[in-house]
Design a protein around this motif. Structure first.
Motif, PDB file in Angstrom:
ATOM      1  N   GLY A 170      43.512  52.892  33.498  1.00  0.00           N
ATOM      2  CA  GLY A 170      42.747  54.082  33.842  1.00  0.00           C
ATOM      3  C   GLY A 170      41.743  53.937  34.968  1.00  0.00           C
ATOM      4  N   TRP A 171      41.553  52.721  35.512  1.00  0.00           N
ATOM      5  CA  TRP A 171      40.634  52.509  36.620  1.00  0.00           C
ATOM      6  C   TRP A 171      41.380  52.739  37.937  1.00  0.00           C
ATOM      7  N   GLU A 172      40.674  53.314  38.915  1.00  0.00           N
ATOM      8  CA  GLU A 172      41.341  53.649  40.168  1.00  0.00           C
ATOM      9  C   GLU A 172      41.628  52.408  41.010  1.00  0.00           C
ATOM     10  N   MET A 173      42.856  52.346  41.509  1.00  0.00           N
ATOM     11  CA  MET A 173      43.238  51.262  42.403  1.00  0.00           C
ATOM     12  C   MET A 173      42.602  51.478  43.777  1.00  0.00           C
ATOM     13  N   GLU A 174      42.278  50.382  44.453  1.00  0.00           N
ATOM     14  CA  GLU A 174      41.666  50.450  45.774  1.00  0.00           C
ATOM     15  C   GLU A 174      42.510  49.680  46.781  1.00  0.00           C
ATOM     16  N   ARG A 175      42.472  50.179  48.028  1.00  0.00           N
ATOM     17  CA  ARG A 175      43.350  49.612  49.056  1.00  0.00           C
ATOM     18  C   ARG A 175      42.876  48.270  49.586  1.00  0.00           C
ATOM     19  N   ASN A 176      41.560  48.067  49.578  1.00  0.00           N
ATOM     20  CA  ASN A 176      41.003  46.841  50.133  1.00  0.00           C
ATOM     21  C   ASN A 176      39.768  46.436  49.339  1.00  0.00           C
ATOM     22  N   PRO A 177      39.522  45.145  49.200  1.00  0.00           N
ATOM     23  CA  PRO A 177      38.238  44.712  48.624  1.00  0.00           C
ATOM     24  C   PRO A 177      37.135  44.857  49.660  1.00  0.00           C
ATOM     25  N   GLY A 178      35.928  45.029  49.204  1.00  0.00           N
ATOM     26  CA  GLY A 178      34.822  45.235  50.137  1.00  0.00           C
ATOM     27  C   GLY A 178      34.887  46.641  50.708  1.00  0.00           C
ATOM     28  N   ALA A 179      34.548  46.768  51.984  1.00  0.00           N
ATOM     29  CA  ALA A 179      34.609  48.063  52.674  1.00  0.00           C
ATOM     30  C   ALA A 179      33.857  49.149  51.916  1.00  0.00           C
ATOM     31  N   ARG A 180      32.747  48.781  51.260  1.00  0.00           N
ATOM     32  CA  ARG A 180      31.917  49.713  50.505  1.00  0.00           C
ATOM     33  C   ARG A 180      32.653  50.369  49.345  1.00  0.00           C
ATOM     34  N   GLY A 181      33.629  49.683  48.817  1.00  0.00           N
ATOM     35  CA  GLY A 181      34.269  50.134  47.593  1.00  0.00           C
ATOM     36  C   GLY A 181      33.580  49.513  46.396  1.00  0.00           C
ATOM     37  N   HIS A 182      34.341  49.276  45.339  1.00  0.00           N
ATOM     38  CA  HIS A 182      33.774  48.709  44.119  1.00  0.00           C
ATOM     39  C   HIS A 182      34.203  47.268  43.886  1.00  0.00           C
ATOM     40  N   ILE A 183      35.121  46.772  44.700  1.00  0.00           N
ATOM     41  CA  ILE A 183      35.714  45.453  44.487  1.00  0.00           C
ATOM     42  C   ILE A 183      35.243  44.508  45.585  1.00  0.00           C
ATOM     43  N   TYR A 184      34.631  43.415  45.163  1.00  0.00           N
ATOM     44  CA  TYR A 184      34.111  42.423  46.104  1.00  0.00           C
ATOM     45  C   TYR A 184      34.441  41.023  45.600  1.00  0.00           C
ATOM     46  N   THR A 185      34.318  40.043  46.472  1.00  0.00           N
ATOM     47  CA  THR A 185      34.476  38.660  46.063  1.00  0.00           C
ATOM     48  C   THR A 185      33.220  38.220  45.316  1.00  0.00           C
ATOM     49  N   ARG A 186      33.400  37.787  44.084  1.00  0.00           N
ATOM     50  CA  ARG A 186      32.288  37.424  43.228  1.00  0.00           C
ATOM     51  C   ARG A 186      32.412  35.962  42.804  1.00  0.00           C
ATOM     52  N   PRO A 187      31.291  35.284  42.579  1.00  0.00           N
ATOM     53  CA  PRO A 187      31.337  33.883  42.170  1.00  0.00           C
ATOM     54  C   PRO A 187      31.778  33.735  40.718  1.00  0.00           C
ATOM     55  N   VAL A 188      32.297  32.561  40.398  1.00  0.00           N
ATOM     56  CA  VAL A 188      32.572  32.187  39.010  1.00  0.00           C
ATOM     57  C   VAL A 188      31.719  30.956  38.741  1.00  0.00           C
ATOM     58  N   GLN A 198      38.065  38.265  43.632  1.00  0.00           N
ATOM     59  CA  GLN A 198      37.863  39.662  43.994  1.00  0.00           C
ATOM     60  C   GLN A 198      38.083  40.537  42.768  1.00  0.00           C
ATOM     61  N   VAL A 199      36.976  41.065  42.235  1.00  0.00           N
ATOM     62  CA  VAL A 199      37.016  41.898  41.037  1.00  0.00           C
ATOM     63  C   VAL A 199      36.048  43.068  41.197  1.00  0.00           C
ATOM     64  N   ARG A 200      36.152  44.021  40.301  1.00  0.00           N
ATOM     65  CA  ARG A 200      35.241  45.172  40.290  1.00  0.00           C
ATOM     66  C   ARG A 200      33.859  44.711  39.829  1.00  0.00           C
ATOM     67  N   MET A 201      32.845  45.047  40.614  1.00  0.00           N
ATOM     68  CA  MET A 201      31.499  44.576  40.309  1.00  0.00           C
ATOM     69  C   MET A 201      30.933  45.223  39.047  1.00  0.00           C
ATOM     70  N   GLY A 202      29.951  44.553  38.464  1.00  0.00           N
ATOM     71  CA  GLY A 202      29.216  45.115  37.339  1.00  0.00           C
ATOM     72  C   GLY A 202      29.760  44.646  36.009  1.00  0.00           C
ATOM     73  N   ASP A 203      29.929  45.570  35.073  1.00  0.00           N
ATOM     74  CA  ASP A 203      30.336  45.216  33.718  1.00  0.00           C
ATOM     75  C   ASP A 203      31.714  44.562  33.690  1.00  0.00           C
ATOM     76  N   VAL A 204      32.631  45.078  34.506  1.00  0.00           N
ATOM     77  CA  VAL A 204      33.978  44.494  34.542  1.00  0.00           C
ATOM     78  C   VAL A 204      33.904  43.040  34.976  1.00  0.00           C
ATOM     79  N   GLU A 205      33.152  42.793  36.021  1.00  0.00           N
ATOM     80  CA  GLU A 205      32.959  41.421  36.506  1.00  0.00           C
ATOM     81  C   GLU A 205      32.433  40.510  35.393  1.00  0.00           C
ATOM     82  N   THR A 206      31.421  40.965  34.676  1.00  0.00           N
ATOM     83  CA  THR A 206      30.826  40.158  33.610  1.00  0.00           C
ATOM     84  C   THR A 206      31.869  39.745  32.577  1.00  0.00           C
ATOM     85  N   ILE A 207      32.707  40.675  32.181  1.00  0.00           N
ATOM     86  CA  ILE A 207      33.710  40.403  31.143  1.00  0.00           C
ATOM     87  C   ILE A 207      34.789  39.457  31.655  1.00  0.00           C
TER      88      ILE A 207
END
Length: 219
Positions: A64-82, A91-100
């Motif tokens: 149910g989450w919207e797919m995005e064409r590119n990471p970054g570019a002021r979208g919701h998906i960015y490269t995040r540390p582990v 490259q994951v959706r920032m915020g709660d999704v990233e945490t999980i």
């Protein structure tokens, strides 16, 4: 395998690295002057709409989450540390999704098998995923694949019993919000993905619980 005590300690010590995501929303990036100047406000809205056209697909992945064409570019998906792993970032959706998702990856690293820098895949282009399968969640930034080359899609039996027990424990941590592709009819034992949609309050509740665990765990 490491003990629960040492795992919690590492998670706590590294939690600060990931905590900054909460302030990173691109929705707050418009200049303050636009709020008081109608022409600037209209221009900012038009610019945001154009960015959305370039970035968003209008198509949801299977969760149910919207797919995005590119990471970054002021979208919701960015490269995040582990934090605490040698993984260079995912490259994951920032915020709660990233945490999980990061919680699942770190437990895998400490309790199943240590990851190498290139063992983790996050976002994939919508054109490269099968839309009717859970792998489509990669394109919305709500899934990761751990060592997809080791656990090919469509196969089973890649884990020892004790490793499967840990995977079940990870899923239990996440209160039904996280799913594992090894349970699916079309098995993908490398895949972990959000099983709850963007309007499901359990996503926020679970992410907050995991953050609290990380901060309150004993060293």
């Amino acid at each position: 395998m490491t003990s629960e005590l040492s795992r919690r300690g590492v998670l706590r010590r590294t939690a600060l690295v990931a905590a900054g995501v909460a302030l990173g929303s691109p929705l707050l990036s418009a200049p303050a002057a636009a709020a008081t100047d109608p022409d600037k406000l209209r221009a900012a809205v038009r610019a945001a709409q154009e960015r959305n056209k370039r970035q968003l697909t209008g198509v949801s992945s299977t969760n149910g989450w919207e797919m995005e064409r590119n990471p970054g570019a002021r979208g919701h998906i960015y490269t995040r540390p582990v934090p605490g792993t040698p993984v260079r970032g995912v490259q994951v959706r920032m915020g709660d999704v990233e945490t999980i998702l990061v919680h699942a990856v770190r437990r895998f690293h400490y309790e199943i098998d240590e990851l190498r820098p290139d063992d983790l895949t996050g976002w994939r282009s919508p054109s490269t995923v099968r839309k009717g399968l859970p792998e489509s969640n990669l394109a919305s930034g709500t899934a990761v694949q751990i060592r997809p080359g080791h656990y090919p899609s469509g196969t089973k039996g890649g884990y020892f019993p004790n490793q499967l027990t840990t995977i079940e424990s990870i899923l239990t941590d996440c209160d039904g919000v996280l799913a594992w592709g090894g349970h699916d009819k079309h098995s993908d034992e490398s895949l972990f993905y959000l099983a709850a949609g963007p309007d499901d309050p359990r996503v926020t509740v679970t992410a907050q619980k995991l953050r609290t665990w990380n901060w309150n765990s004993p060293l």
